[in-house]
Structure formats: C-alpha cells, structure tokens
Design a protein around this motif. Sequence first.
Motif, PDB file in Angstrom:
ATOM      1  N   GLY A  67       3.015  -4.530  -6.203  1.00 32.31           N
ATOM      2  CA  GLY A  67       3.635  -3.263  -5.779  1.00 32.31           C
ATOM      3  C   GLY A  67       4.997  -3.011  -6.404  1.00 32.31           C
ATOM      4  N   ALA A  68       5.551  -4.009  -7.102  1.00 33.01           N
ATOM      5  CA  ALA A  68       6.858  -3.850  -7.766  1.00 33.01           C
ATOM      6  C   ALA A  68       6.954  -4.877  -8.891  1.00 33.01           C
ATOM      7  CB  ALA A  68       7.983  -4.063  -6.755  1.00 33.01           C
ATOM      8  N   VAL A  69       7.641  -4.506  -9.970  1.00 31.83           N
ATOM      9  CA  VAL A  69       7.812  -5.446 -11.096  1.00 31.83           C
ATOM     10  C   VAL A  69       9.235  -5.330 -11.643  1.00 31.83           C
ATOM     11  CG1 VAL A  69       5.369  -5.307 -11.821  1.00 31.83           C
ATOM     12  CG2 VAL A  69       7.035  -3.742 -12.838  1.00 31.83           C
ATOM     13  N   VAL A  81       8.785   0.354  -8.927  1.00 26.67           N
ATOM     14  CA  VAL A  81       7.981   0.251  -7.703  1.00 26.67           C
ATOM     15  C   VAL A  81       6.844   1.277  -7.720  1.00 26.67           C
ATOM     16  CG1 VAL A  81       8.138   0.522  -5.198  1.00 26.67           C
ATOM     17  CG2 VAL A  81      10.085  -0.388  -6.463  1.00 26.67           C
ATOM     18  N   SER A  82       5.658   0.874  -7.241  1.00 24.94           N
ATOM     19  CA  SER A  82       4.595   1.880  -7.100  1.00 24.94           C
ATOM     20  C   SER A  82       3.886   1.800  -5.750  1.00 24.94           C
ATOM     21  CB  SER A  82       3.566   1.752  -8.215  1.00 24.94           C
ATOM     22  OG  SER A  82       2.696   0.690  -7.926  1.00 24.94           O
ATOM     23  N   ARG A  83       4.078   0.707  -4.983  1.00 21.24           N
ATOM     24  CA  ARG A  83       3.367   0.608  -3.694  1.00 21.24           C
ATOM     25  C   ARG A  83       3.919   1.663  -2.732  1.00 21.24           C
ATOM     26  NH1 ARG A  83       2.463  -5.208  -1.456  1.00 21.24           N
ATOM     27  NH2 ARG A  83       1.111  -5.186  -3.283  1.00 21.24           N
ATOM     28  N   SER A  84       2.991   2.353  -2.050  1.00 19.52           N
ATOM     29  CA  SER A  84       3.432   3.510  -1.262  1.00 19.52           C
ATOM     30  C   SER A  84       4.383   3.119  -0.126  1.00 19.52           C
ATOM     31  CB  SER A  84       2.250   4.327  -0.761  1.00 19.52           C
ATOM     32  OG  SER A  84       1.273   3.491  -0.276  1.00 19.52           O
ATOM     33  N   GLU A  85       4.161   1.947   0.516  1.00 16.49           N
ATOM     34  CA  GLU A  85       5.087   1.553   1.610  1.00 16.49           C
ATOM     35  C   GLU A  85       6.500   1.363   1.054  1.00 16.49           C
ATOM     36  OE1 GLU A  85       1.867   0.477   1.088  1.00 16.49           O
ATOM     37  OE2 GLU A  85       1.862  -1.491   2.042  1.00 16.49           O
ATOM     38  N   TYR A  86       6.592   0.784  -0.129  1.00 14.80           N
ATOM     39  CA  TYR A  86       7.923   0.558  -0.715  1.00 14.80           C
ATOM     40  C   TYR A  86       8.572   1.894  -1.095  1.00 14.80           C
ATOM     41  CZ  TYR A  86       6.327  -4.312  -1.403  1.00 14.80           C
ATOM     42  OH  TYR A  86       5.843  -5.580  -1.244  1.00 14.80           O
ATOM     43  N   LEU A  87       7.754   2.795  -1.665  1.00 15.65           N
ATOM     44  CA  LEU A  87       8.312   4.101  -2.065  1.00 15.65           C
ATOM     45  C   LEU A  87       8.828   4.842  -0.834  1.00 15.65           C
ATOM     46  CD1 LEU A  87       5.656   5.238  -4.686  1.00 15.65           C
ATOM     47  CD2 LEU A  87       8.002   4.574  -5.130  1.00 15.65           C
ATOM     48  N   SER A  88       8.028   4.758   0.228  1.00 20.98           N
ATOM     49  CA  SER A  88       8.410   5.425   1.468  1.00 20.98           C
ATOM     50  C   SER A  88       9.759   4.889   1.959  1.00 20.98           C
ATOM     51  CB  SER A  88       7.315   5.062   2.441  1.00 20.98           C
ATOM     52  OG  SER A  88       7.138   5.861   3.388  1.00 20.98           O
ATOM     53  N   GLN A  89       9.907   3.570   1.909  1.00 19.27           N
ATOM     54  CA  GLN A  89      11.175   2.955   2.342  1.00 19.27           C
ATOM     55  C   GLN A  89      12.345   3.455   1.471  1.00 19.27           C
ATOM     56  OE1 GLN A  89      11.226  -1.369   2.002  1.00 19.27           O
ATOM     57  NE2 GLN A  89      13.430  -1.428   2.426  1.00 19.27           N
ATOM     58  N   ILE A  90      12.116   3.487   0.164  1.00 19.95           N
ATOM     59  CA  ILE A  90      13.189   3.911  -0.747  1.00 19.95           C
ATOM     60  C   ILE A  90      13.576   5.371  -0.482  1.00 19.95           C
ATOM     61  CG2 ILE A  90      13.715   4.371  -3.186  1.00 19.95           C
ATOM     62  CD1 ILE A  90      11.899   1.976  -3.868  1.00 19.95           C
ATOM     63  N   PHE A  91      12.549   6.228  -0.314  1.00 17.91           N
ATOM     64  CA  PHE A  91      12.837   7.654  -0.107  1.00 17.91           C
ATOM     65  C   PHE A  91      13.574   7.886   1.222  1.00 17.91           C
ATOM     66  CE2 PHE A  91       8.993   9.223  -2.857  1.00 17.91           C
ATOM     67  CZ  PHE A  91       9.605   8.688  -3.969  1.00 17.91           C
ATOM     68  N   LYS A  92      13.262   7.014   2.219  1.00 20.02           N
ATOM     69  CA  LYS A  92      13.900   7.216   3.535  1.00 20.02           C
ATOM     70  C   LYS A  92      15.328   6.696   3.549  1.00 20.02           C
ATOM     71  CE  LYS A  92      10.009   7.382   6.652  1.00 20.02           C
ATOM     72  NZ  LYS A  92       8.871   6.503   6.601  1.00 20.02           N
ATOM     73  N   ASP A  93      15.555   5.574   2.878  1.00 21.95           N
ATOM     74  CA  ASP A  93      16.862   4.925   2.987  1.00 21.95           C
ATOM     75  C   ASP A  93      17.763   5.306   1.809  1.00 21.95           C
ATOM     76  OD1 ASP A  93      18.982   3.340   3.517  1.00 21.95           O
ATOM     77  OD2 ASP A  93      17.889   1.449   3.611  1.00 21.95           O
ATOM     78  N   GLU A  94      18.209   6.560   1.859  1.00 23.44           N
ATOM     79  CA  GLU A  94      19.049   7.124   0.795  1.00 23.44           C
ATOM     80  C   GLU A  94      20.359   6.372   0.611  1.00 23.44           C
ATOM     81  OE1 GLU A  94      18.052   9.828  -1.639  1.00 23.44           O
ATOM     82  OE2 GLU A  94      20.090  10.349  -1.033  1.00 23.44           O
ATOM     83  N   ASP A  95      20.851   5.752   1.717  1.00 31.98           N
ATOM     84  CA  ASP A  95      22.163   5.112   1.605  1.00 31.98           C
ATOM     85  C   ASP A  95      22.092   3.779   0.885  1.00 31.98           C
ATOM     86  OD1 ASP A  95      23.494   7.169   2.713  1.00 31.98           O
ATOM     87  OD2 ASP A  95      23.181   6.463   4.767  1.00 31.98           O
ATOM     88  N   THR A  96      20.974   3.063   1.070  1.00 30.82           N
ATOM     89  CA  THR A  96      20.839   1.770   0.379  1.00 30.82           C
ATOM     90  C   THR A  96      20.335   1.966  -1.048  1.00 30.82           C
ATOM     91  OG1 THR A  96      20.274   0.811   2.505  1.00 30.82           O
ATOM     92  CG2 THR A  96      19.807  -0.527   0.559  1.00 30.82           C
ATOM     93  N   PHE A  97      19.329   2.846  -1.184  1.00 28.06           N
ATOM     94  CA  PHE A  97      18.767   3.106  -2.519  1.00 28.06           C
ATOM     95  C   PHE A  97      19.334   4.450  -2.975  1.00 28.06           C
ATOM     96  CE2 PHE A  97      15.766   0.582  -0.057  1.00 28.06           C
ATOM     97  CZ  PHE A  97      15.581  -0.509  -0.890  1.00 28.06           C
ATOM     98  N   ALA A  98      20.590   4.451  -3.355  1.00 24.09           N
ATOM     99  CA  ALA A  98      21.290   5.723  -3.602  1.00 24.09           C
ATOM    100  C   ALA A  98      20.944   6.287  -4.973  1.00 24.09           C
ATOM    101  CB  ALA A  98      22.782   5.498  -3.498  1.00 24.09           C
ATOM    102  N   LYS A  99      20.782   7.608  -5.012  1.00 23.69           N
ATOM    103  CA  LYS A  99      20.560   8.265  -6.305  1.00 23.69           C
ATOM    104  C   LYS A  99      21.725   7.934  -7.234  1.00 23.69           C
ATOM    105  CE  LYS A  99      16.967  11.233  -6.427  1.00 23.69           C
ATOM    106  NZ  LYS A  99      16.635  12.493  -7.031  1.00 23.69           N
ATOM    107  N   SER A 100      21.395   7.647  -8.466  1.00 20.64           N
ATOM    108  CA  SER A 100      22.432   7.309  -9.427  1.00 20.64           C
ATOM    109  C   SER A 100      21.904   7.701 -10.804  1.00 20.64           C
ATOM    110  CB  SER A 100      22.711   5.801  -9.334  1.00 20.64           C
ATOM    111  OG  SER A 100      23.664   5.428 -10.260  1.00 20.64           O
ATOM    112  N   GLY A 101      22.116   8.956 -11.138  1.00 27.58           N
ATOM    113  CA  GLY A 101      21.519   9.502 -12.363  1.00 27.58           C
ATOM    114  C   GLY A 101      22.281   9.096 -13.615  1.00 27.58           C
TER     115      GLY A 101
END
Length: 489
Positions: A67-69, A81-101
């Motif tokens: 699910g991740a490499v 990451v491609s596993r849906s549970e992990y993606l869901s976690q990342i999309f929900k937790d904006e503060d930990t997985f912060a956008k950084s373009g």
Amino acid sequence: MSILKLLGMILFLLVSYVAIVVIFPPLNFPKNIPTIPFYVIFLPAIFPIDQTELYDIYIRESMEKYGAVKIFFGSRWNILVSRSEYLSQIFKDEDTFAKSGNQKKIPYSALAAYTGDNVISAHGKVWRDYRNAVTNGLQHFDDAPISKNAKIFCSLIKQRVQKGQFSIQMGPLSQRLALDNISQVALGFDFATLKQEKNALHEHLVRIKKQIFHPFFLTFPFLDLLPIPSRRRAFKDVSSFRELLVKKVQDQLINNYKFEQTTFAASDLIRAYNNEIIDYKQLSDNIVIILVAGHENPQLLFNTSLYLLAKYSNQWQKRLRQEVKGITDSKALAELPLLNAFIFEAVRLYPPLSTIINRCTTKACKLGADIVIPKNVYIGYNNFGSSHDPKNWGPTANDFEPDRWGSDIETIRKNWRLAKNRCTVTGFHGGRRACLGEKLALTEMRITLAEMLKQLEWSLDPEWGEKLTPAGPLCPLNLKLIFRENVQK
Ligand code: HEM
C-alpha cells in the motif's frame, strides 16, 4: 598534499555522497515498506516505456502488497501511497500531512516561479483565504461559453476534414479549446485561441510550457540554481507571461463597468486583493493556477476520453451517440447514465494527475498501524495505483468497463461519490482539499463530447503508435485521430 590531489578528493567525496543519497533512501525511512530501485524513475528517459508499463513492471506488485513504497523522485526520496485507508488518513489529517507544493519543495525552480504559492499548494490560513476567494466562481458559473466553444471546436475539425486532412493531432487543438473555456468561465476574458491560433499570449504560453515541463529539468530541478542561459531565459519568459496574464485579467474585469456584479473566480480574487486579504503576488499566483489547473487537467481528460471513444468506437461511440441525440441542455446531459458512467470510468482508468507528491509530514507519525514516518518527509499519492488495485475494483480493475458504475443515473452518481469518499478513485483528490474544478471539468466533458458525437465520427489513426505519456500527467501521447463528418445526425 597537492592542491590537485585535495580537489580530487573533495570531488570524489562529493560524488560518493550524491550517489549514496540518490541510491539509498535515508536511514530513518520506514523499513517495513519496499524500496523501488532509484533508477526506475529514469527509465522512461532512456527506453520507450510509458508510465503505465513502468508501474506494471516495477511498482505494482510492491504497491498492491504494502500500500506504500519508497521512491526517488524530484531529487529526493519520498513515500508514495495508493492504499485507500492510507489515502483517507492523509486527506483527513491536513496538519500532519501538510500540503507543500513546488514553492516550498523546489522554490528555486522555473516551475515554482510559474505557479508560486496558490490555492492548490498552500496550507493553513493562507489556503483558506485563497479557497474562500475562488470557490464561488468555480462552483457557480455560466456554461454558455463552453457550449459555444464546443461548436467552434467541431467546426475547426470539420474545416480540416473538408480540406482532406482527416488525421488530426489532438493535443494542440484540445489545448486551445481548454484555454478558451477556462479564460471565459473563470478569468473573465477571452484567450481567443480558437478564433486565432497565432495569438501572442497563446504563443507565449506554449513557449514557457516547453521550458517549464522540460523532462530533464523536471527530474533535476536543482539545475535551475545554475546560471544556465536557457534556464535564465525561461525565468524571464515566465515572469513576463505572468505579468501579461494578470494585466489582461485586471484590465478586462476592472474596466468592466459592472465589475462589482461580476462573479468570476478572478473577480473575487481581485476583490480579495482590493480588501488587502491577499497581496499582489498572491493574486498573480492564484490567477496563474486557475489558468494552469483549469486548462491542463480538462485537456488531459478530454484527450483520454476521445482516445477511449475511438478505441471502443463500435460499442461506446455508438452507444453514447444514440444517447445524446437531440439533447442540447447541459442539465439534461448531466442526467444521462451512459455519458456520465463513461466519463467516470475514463477518470478511474487514466487519472490525469496520476501521481502527486506534494505533502510533507510536519511531525513524526504513523501511516496505518505500523508505517512510522519521520518529520519532513514528502508523501505522494498514486492515483493510478488506487484505481487499478484489484482490492478496490476486483479482477477487472485494469479493464475499461463504464457499465461497472451502474445502469441508472442515481446509482452511477452514488457509486462515484462512494469511490471518492472511500478513496478508491482519487483522480480529483478528496476530503477538504478536493478539486474545486470537478464540476466545471465534468460539465466541459459532457458538453464537448456530446457536441462532437453529434457532429463527427472518429477512430484511432493506424499510424499512431498507441502509447501513453512516459511520465508526468497521464494521457495518450501525441494522440492522432481520423475524423469524418457524422452524416446520420
Ligand atoms: C479533469 C480535470 C481535473 C482534474 C483531474 C483535477 C484534479 C485535481 C487534483 C488531483 C487536485 C489535488 C491536487 C494536489 O493535491 O496537488 C485538484 C485540486 C484543485 N483543482 Fe482540480 N482537477 C481538474 C480540473 C480543474 C479545473 C477545471 C479547475 C479550475 C480552475 C481546478 C481547480 C482546482 C483547485 C482550485 C484545486 C485546489 C483545491 C484545494 O486544495 O483547496 N481543477 N484538482
């Protein structure tokens, strides 16, 4: 020790250091997910392999199992990451997985100079200010220009067919359509490239795109730090394009005596600037990103849709042509089961932004139950992987099957919503950062495809070597189609 020897040693140490940093992921990266060999990402530059083949050969097995490499990309090691549970976690937790373009990841690059700090890549309060400014205009828009442009687009193809030019390379033509759509719907001016191909702003844009999206400099962005003359020219060109664009938008909107009543996304951005919520650079960055996201992504999906309709013409072109017959109203098009299921399947099968690496961990954290990720690590999503995983889509995950979405429009819409909520289709991202242009992009697809189906028939040009893009955005590479007029209207 002689100076020469000393220099030799320094060079040796430097090369060894760079080699180690590129070949092996950092020691603090999680050990319980696989590492994709560093050279994989460079293969498309050497061999004629497209990104879907690359995924199948080198990434798929590890990705589907874990699910991740760990993957090397953009001059650094990242976690993809491609596993849906992990993606869901990342999309929900904006503060930990912060956008950084790119403005944070590679601030010295021509790419970052082009798009700056914008609503897609910003984080926190700044992002909220941008999002507040552009949401209304991107959600409530007049689709009349899209219908008008679809008709002009078809007439341009017909003119070529009538002159005996049946084979058409779609990329440049679709780009003109997409530019006119976004400029008229969201920016309040007319790019006018459908009317006039050799238009100064359009030529300027084509020139800078070649420089910015140069595969070599995208792979090694740090080279933009060096005084390479072609890159210095690229920076200058980008800067003058941005100035011209923003001036054009401001002139058009502010000189409009009804400015206060205009509801374009760009008008709201100008109002935010006038009210000192954003500064001039932020205004420019966001006008540019609306142009960029607003034409690049729909153009990719449009080309993919034309490709799929050509490839499965006997079945899908015929079925859709029958369905859209006599329907002109865009609201009625949104109710058609086959057309909508077809577009959703195109997004699932070939998400235009197949891989995005633009989040960075703000603290050490866990992905799922046991993948420990240190602070300051870039995390990316593999949209292609999630929508091709048999765990999400069963044994036909790789097949083009629009009927999988359902047979009536309510079921099709419900399944589309579920796929987005469960992160099994992430082509439009998800959660609070979901794409603001989805509605606009889907409207463009429905209107333009319906118009084309009524007026034209098309097939793959047998001389076109069926290939997808080797890296970056995903779509058919230099798609060529053979057109004829639809005589049975
Ligand atoms: C087929 C067409 C499109 C696709 C596949 C698409 C896909 C995406 C994706 C994947 C993201 C997340 C990007 C990231 O994480 O870096 C995104 C964000 C966004 N897109 Fe789109 N997009 C499309 C069309 C558009 C259009 C036409 C617009 C209009 C300007 C637009 C505006 C935006 C904006 C403003 C965001 C940022 C949302 C936020 O972070 O708050 N997109 N889009």
